[in-house]
Design a protein around this motif. Structure first.
Motif, mmCIF file in Angstrom:
data_model
loop_
_atom_site.group_PDB
_atom_site.id
_atom_site.type_symbol
_atom_site.label_atom_id
_atom_site.label_comp_id
_atom_site.label_asym_id
_atom_site.label_seq_id
_atom_site.Cartn_x
_atom_site.Cartn_y
_atom_site.Cartn_z
ATOM 1 N N MET A 1 38.629 -27.024 42.729
ATOM 2 C CA MET A 1 38.558 -25.800 42.652
ATOM 3 C C MET A 1 39.694 -25.180 41.967
ATOM 4 S SD MET A 1 38.642 -23.209 46.039
ATOM 5 C CE MET A 1 40.307 -22.983 46.414
ATOM 6 N N ASN A 2 39.411 -24.055 40.755
ATOM 7 C CA ASN A 2 40.092 -23.710 40.000
ATOM 8 C C ASN A 2 40.807 -22.477 40.732
ATOM 9 O OD1 ASN A 2 39.530 -25.342 37.836
ATOM 10 N ND2 ASN A 2 37.951 -24.049 37.149
ATOM 11 N N THR A 3 42.220 -22.154 40.292
ATOM 12 C CA THR A 3 42.736 -21.062 41.012
ATOM 13 C C THR A 3 42.852 -19.864 39.794
ATOM 14 O OG1 THR A 3 44.432 -22.626 41.881
ATOM 15 C CG2 THR A 3 45.237 -20.376 41.463
ATOM 16 N N PRO A 4 42.512 -18.714 40.345
ATOM 17 C CA PRO A 4 42.349 -17.498 39.739
ATOM 18 C C PRO A 4 43.624 -17.562 38.725
ATOM 19 C CG PRO A 4 41.759 -17.208 41.695
ATOM 20 C CD PRO A 4 42.399 -18.519 41.902
ATOM 21 N N PRO A 5 43.589 -16.747 37.397
ATOM 22 C CA PRO A 5 44.699 -16.945 36.660
ATOM 23 C C PRO A 5 45.853 -15.986 37.003
ATOM 24 C CG PRO A 5 43.015 -15.830 35.547
ATOM 25 C CD PRO A 5 42.330 -16.515 36.862
ATOM 26 N N GLY A 6 45.541 -14.933 37.815
ATOM 27 C CA GLY A 6 46.500 -14.032 38.072
ATOM 28 C C GLY A 6 46.389 -12.658 37.392
ATOM 29 N N LYS A 7 47.299 -11.894 37.803
ATOM 30 C CA LYS A 7 47.120 -10.396 37.266
ATOM 31 C C LYS A 7 48.449 -10.076 36.681
ATOM 32 C CE LYS A 7 43.722 -8.715 40.718
ATOM 33 N NZ LYS A 7 43.585 -7.659 41.645
ATOM 34 N N GLY A 8 48.360 -9.119 35.629
ATOM 35 C CA GLY A 8 49.458 -8.623 35.038
ATOM 36 C C GLY A 8 50.342 -9.714 34.582
ATOM 37 N N LEU A 9 51.577 -9.649 34.797
ATOM 38 C CA LEU A 9 52.468 -10.678 34.011
ATOM 39 C C LEU A 9 52.695 -11.844 35.005
ATOM 40 C CD1 LEU A 9 55.347 -8.523 32.820
ATOM 41 C CD2 LEU A 9 53.503 -9.444 31.552
ATOM 42 N N ASP A 10 52.057 -12.123 35.983
ATOM 43 C CA ASP A 10 51.847 -13.191 36.752
ATOM 44 C C ASP A 10 50.709 -14.151 36.611
ATOM 45 O OD1 ASP A 10 54.151 -12.305 38.381
ATOM 46 O OD2 ASP A 10 52.944 -11.363 39.791
ATOM 47 N N ARG A 11 51.158 -15.664 36.650
ATOM 48 C CA ARG A 11 50.302 -16.432 36.285
ATOM 49 C C ARG A 11 50.096 -17.600 37.083
ATOM 50 N NH1 ARG A 11 47.903 -12.808 34.277
ATOM 51 N NH2 ARG A 11 47.886 -12.384 32.010
ATOM 52 N N ARG A 12 48.977 -18.369 37.534
ATOM 53 C CA ARG A 12 48.761 -19.366 38.369
ATOM 54 C C ARG A 12 47.715 -20.264 37.592
ATOM 55 N NH1 ARG A 12 47.988 -15.170 41.461
ATOM 56 N NH2 ARG A 12 45.771 -15.009 41.608
ATOM 57 N N LEU A 13 48.610 -21.554 37.091
ATOM 58 C CA LEU A 13 47.607 -22.370 36.057
ATOM 59 C C LEU A 13 47.425 -23.747 36.849
ATOM 60 C CD1 LEU A 13 49.713 -21.273 32.983
ATOM 61 C CD2 LEU A 13 47.403 -20.312 33.599
ATOM 62 N N ASP A 14 46.741 -24.437 36.268
ATOM 63 C CA ASP A 14 46.538 -26.030 36.688
ATOM 64 C C ASP A 14 46.956 -26.736 35.390
ATOM 65 O OD1 ASP A 14 45.207 -25.743 38.987
ATOM 66 O OD2 ASP A 14 43.358 -25.413 37.940
ATOM 67 N N TRP A 15 47.786 -27.629 35.617
ATOM 68 C CA TRP A 15 48.210 -28.649 34.496
ATOM 69 C C TRP A 15 47.877 -30.009 34.807
ATOM 70 C CZ3 TRP A 15 51.225 -32.862 35.708
ATOM 71 C CH2 TRP A 15 52.127 -32.482 36.828
ATOM 72 N N ARG A 16 47.752 -30.730 33.755
ATOM 73 C CA ARG A 16 47.326 -32.100 33.614
ATOM 74 C C ARG A 16 48.216 -32.927 32.556
ATOM 75 N NH1 ARG A 16 41.306 -33.966 33.887
ATOM 76 N NH2 ARG A 16 41.515 -31.741 34.516
#
Length: 55
Positions: A1-16
């Protein structure tokens, strides 16, 4: 499941990379000069601090 990328200056990302996968949570500075945040691996722990500045 992908995480929503965030809003404004906040980011939630998947890494590999070659060592595994995980999540990255960062807040970009308003002047875009850098960021602060935390990352975690696929086990969900530990939360490690990570920050960066513009070169």
């Amino acid at each position: 499941m992908n995480t929503p990328p965030g809003k404004g200056l906040d980011r939630r990302l998947d890494w590999r990379d070659m060592y595994g996968t995980g999540k990255l949570f960062i807040t970009i500075r308003r002047d875009y000069s850098g960021f602060t945040g935390k990352w975690q691996d696929q086990t969900g722990s530990p939360n490690e601090l990570w920050d960066g500045v513009r070169c």
